[in-house]
Structures are given as C-alpha cells and as structure tokens.
Design an enzyme around this catalytic site. Structure first.
Site, PDB file in Angstrom:
ATOM      1  N   HIS A  21     -10.661   5.455 -10.103  1.00  0.00           N
ATOM      2  CA  HIS A  21     -10.444   4.003 -10.034  1.00  0.00           C
ATOM      3  C   HIS A  21     -11.754   3.285  -9.720  1.00  0.00           C
ATOM      4  CE1 HIS A  21      -7.502   0.579  -9.220  1.00  0.00           C
ATOM      5  NE2 HIS A  21      -8.710   0.072  -9.041  1.00  0.00           N
ATOM      6  N   HIS A  23     -14.390   0.102 -11.603  1.00  0.00           N
ATOM      7  CA  HIS A  23     -14.502  -0.891 -12.687  1.00  0.00           C
ATOM      8  C   HIS A  23     -15.936  -1.012 -13.187  1.00  0.00           C
ATOM      9  CE1 HIS A  23     -10.406  -2.557 -12.090  1.00  0.00           C
ATOM     10  NE2 HIS A  23     -10.596  -2.107 -10.854  1.00  0.00           N
ATOM     11  N   ARG A  76     -24.076  -9.503 -21.790  1.00  0.00           N
ATOM     12  CA  ARG A  76     -24.000 -10.386 -22.967  1.00  0.00           C
ATOM     13  C   ARG A  76     -23.971  -9.639 -24.289  1.00  0.00           C
ATOM     14  NH1 ARG A  76     -28.460 -14.746 -20.704  1.00  0.00           N
ATOM     15  NH2 ARG A  76     -27.521 -14.832 -18.627  1.00  0.00           N
ATOM     16  N   ASP A 143      -8.250  -2.126 -19.489  1.00  0.00           N
ATOM     17  CA  ASP A 143      -7.231  -2.867 -18.734  1.00  0.00           C
ATOM     18  C   ASP A 143      -7.163  -4.351 -19.101  1.00  0.00           C
ATOM     19  OD1 ASP A 143      -9.306  -3.945 -17.156  1.00  0.00           O
ATOM     20  OD2 ASP A 143      -8.110  -3.793 -15.313  1.00  0.00           O
ATOM     21  N   GLY A 175      -6.564  -7.540 -12.139  1.00  0.00           N
ATOM     22  CA  GLY A 175      -6.637  -8.982 -11.875  1.00  0.00           C
ATOM     23  C   GLY A 175      -5.511  -9.423 -10.964  1.00  0.00           C
ATOM     24  N   HIS A 204      -2.754  -1.243 -12.210  1.00  0.00           N
ATOM     25  CA  HIS A 204      -2.848  -1.643 -10.808  1.00  0.00           C
ATOM     26  C   HIS A 204      -1.463  -2.176 -10.404  1.00  0.00           C
ATOM     27  CE1 HIS A 204      -7.148  -1.922 -11.662  1.00  0.00           C
ATOM     28  NE2 HIS A 204      -7.430  -2.268 -10.419  1.00  0.00           N
ATOM     29  N   GLU A 207      -1.206  -3.864  -4.782  1.00  0.00           N
ATOM     30  CA  GLU A 207      -2.455  -4.048  -4.043  1.00  0.00           C
ATOM     31  C   GLU A 207      -2.384  -5.373  -3.297  1.00  0.00           C
ATOM     32  OE1 GLU A 207      -5.833  -4.898  -6.501  1.00  0.00           O
ATOM     33  OE2 GLU A 207      -7.258  -4.824  -4.838  1.00  0.00           O
ATOM     34  N   ASP A 285     -13.359   1.682  -6.417  1.00  0.00           N
ATOM     35  CA  ASP A 285     -13.021   0.356  -6.982  1.00  0.00           C
ATOM     36  C   ASP A 285     -14.244  -0.419  -7.510  1.00  0.00           C
ATOM     37  OD1 ASP A 285     -11.109  -1.379  -7.873  1.00  0.00           O
ATOM     38  OD2 ASP A 285     -10.592  -2.205  -5.921  1.00  0.00           O
TER      39      ASP A 285
HETATM   40 ZN   LIG Z   1      -9.245  -1.941  -9.266  1.00  0.00          ZN
END
Ligand SMILES: [Zn+2]
Length: 344
Positions: A21, A23, A76, A143, A175, A204, A207, A285
């Site tokens: 997990h 990002h 970008r 995700d 999110g 997710h 949380e 995370d």
């Molecule tokens: Zn997360």
C-alpha cells in the site's frame, strides 16, 4: 514504549519486505522530487536540497495536502511518471523490499493531457529499469480518485482495460471515502468490469469512514484486500467476518496519525486488530510526505505497538501471502524471511 536494541534494529533492517500500500506521487522522496523540480523549475517546490528537505517536513494535514499538490504539479510528462516509479523502486530496495504493489492514479495523469498509451509505456519502462538497477519487482494497482466521481471511474477503467501496463494486478479506489455513495453505481460497475478482466479488487475502505465502506467494498466491489480497514473495529459482526475470511488489511500506522484518523501512534488499533485474529500487513502509504518509511513502520510496530520478532516476521510473511505474486515468487521471499529469522 520500548527502545529498540541495535539487534532489533538490525533484524528489522535485514527483514525482506513486501509493500502493498503505497501511492506513486505520495512516495516521491527528496532526491526524486529534486530531479522533477529541476526539470520543471519556477514553481513552489524548492530546487535546493536543504530547502526541499525543509518543505518536506510533515507539519499537519493541510501542509501535507499543499506538498502533495505541489509535487503532483511536477508530474507533467510520462517521463516524470517513470522517474517517480524508479525512485520508489530505489527507496524501497534500500529497505530490503523485494516486491511492491504500487498504486497509480492514472486519471490524474490523463487530466493533465498525458495519453494513456504513453503513461503505460512509461510505467512498463520503469519496471524494467528498477529491476535492472535495484533488483526490485514492481506491480501496479490502478485506483479511482473517488472525489472525481463517474468520470474518474470511466477514465480509470478504460485505462486498465484498454492500455494495461504489463504488471497491472489490481484495481482500487482511494481519495475521499465519504463521497462514494453519491457515485455508487459507476464505482460498482467499474469494479465488476475490472474483476471480469482478471484484476484483483483492492479498494481503500474504513480509513476515514466507518464499517459501512468496508461492507460496501466486500459486498459490491468484491474486495480481496482492504486498504487500511482500521475502522472495522466499530462493528463486531464485520470483525467476525474479516476473521473468518482472513481478508488482509493494509495497515499504515503513521499515515493514520498524520491524517488525523488516530490521535497518536500509541493509540493505534494495530494491536487490537491482531488480538482479534485479523490478517494484518504493514505498509507506508505516502512515506516521505508523512516522514516515514516501510522500515520505520516495522520499527513503530516494535517500539510503540509491542510486536516482538515473531510478530514482525509474521506481518512480513502476511504481506507476501496477501500479494499478487505467483507461488514461486512467494516461496523465494518467504524462504529469505525464514533465513533472516534463523540467523537472528
Ligand atoms: Zn492509501
């Protein structure tokens, strides 16, 4: 709180790890961001290393959001995406991580005009580069950023089905959890289609909201693991279900404190989750932005949350077992863990 002995620190450092997990943008560490900031100068992100380190010190959640947005703005071109992936590969390999399932939010790259095939080409190229340079295997989870609703569900699913990177293994949602009910049908449809295409369901849930999002993830997204899931404890029936099914939870202690979901590390529910017999893994995370690392999460588990070596080895094994690695890939890392346990 116990202070780690040098032997315990060495044990944690040596332990082969699997990260489930983390990002893409949130994992960008100072050297990686420095490279991006120098590639795209003129924004709010410092191009001087000392100033950047300062900018990166976690203060509170609003400051984290500011850092996250500023770093996102540096992503970008597909080349920037590849730089992020190789950077996390380097940083995790240095912590003896063998394999990572990296969560990418392709919709955020689509929105700034990157074509799906170019994003996928960058993701594939980065896997090869990180393997060659650091010996780490990288798989991807795509995700949906929930707050962008139906459009994000469509864009994420289209990318996963029409232009999947070679190592895409899972489909998730992240999110703001509280907006999910508003887009219920499109999120359910997207998960149904992703699963039909052979992707694992890795959302997710639980949380920043209660047990209801975990139930929704289980019953309507077909969740095979739960990202965080710590709020399951509010519902004894859900705890019993998770114990029975042994659906893995991706627990990220420092993140939960930084985002204000848990008041302090000492009050983190990880020991209760273990005491309830749930399947727990340890993860980081958004590590540099929360001032942590995967290794640090194992140290927290030992120092603050009371896990002994057997407990640490057990959660390390759990991550291997909860991963999407094939049997041979699992065996290799489990054997390495056993060897480290035997040697210490
Ligand atoms: Zn997360």
């Amino acid at each position: 709180m116990t202070t780690l002995t040098p032997a315990s620190t060495a044990f944690i450092d040596a332990l082969p790890k699997v990260e489930l997990h983390v990002h893409l943008v949130g994992s960008a560490s100072v050297p990686t961001v420095l490279e991006l900031a120098r590639r795209h100068p003129g924004g709010p992100v410092p191009t001087d290393e000392a100033a950047l380190r300062d900018f990166y010190v976690f203060r509170d959640f609003p400051h984290f959001a500011e850092v996250y947005l500023a770093v996102s703005d540096l992503v970008r071109d597909p080349e920037d995406v590849a730089t992020l992936v190789v950077g996390i590969g380097r940083d995790l390999a240095a912590q003896r991580a063998r394999y990572v399932e990296l969560t990418v939010t392709p919709y955020s790259h689509q929105r700034v005009g990157m074509p799906m095939p170019a994003i996928t080409e960058a993701l594939d190229r980065a896997v090869v580069e990180a393997r060659a340079a650091y010996g780490i295997e990288i798989a991807y989870i795509f995700d949906i950023p929930a707050e962008f609703g139906d459009d994000a569900a469509r864009g994420t699913l289209a990318h996963a089905l029409e232009h999947p990177p070679q190592t895409l293994v899972g489909f998730g949602i992240g999110g703001i959890e509280q907006v999910r009910a508003k887009h219920r049908d499109s999120f359910r449809d997207a998960f149904r289609a992703a699963r039909a295409a052979g992707l694992r369901s890795l959302p997710h849930a639980g949380e920043m909201s209660g047990p209801e999002t975990i139930w929704e993830a289980l019953e309507h997204y077909g969740a095979e693991r739960i990202g965080h899931g710590i709020n399951c404890l509010a519902d004894p029936r859900l705890v019993a279900h998770l114990r029975e099914t042994q659906i893995p939870l991706e627990v990220c202690p420092t993140s939960n404190v930084c985002t204000g979901q848990v008041a302090s590390l000492a009050e983190h529910p990880l020991p209760r989750l273990l005491a309830e017999g749930l399947f727990v893994t340890l993860n980081s995370d958004d590590p540099p932005m929360f001032g942590t690392t995967l290794t640090r999460e194992y140290q927290v588990a030992a120092e603050v949350l009371g896990l002994d070596r057997d407990g640490l080895a057990a959660v390390a094994r759990n991550a291997v077992l909860a991963s999407s690695l094939d049997e041979a890939g699992r065996r290799t890392i489990l054997d390495e863990i056993d060897a480290v346990v035997a040697a210490h």
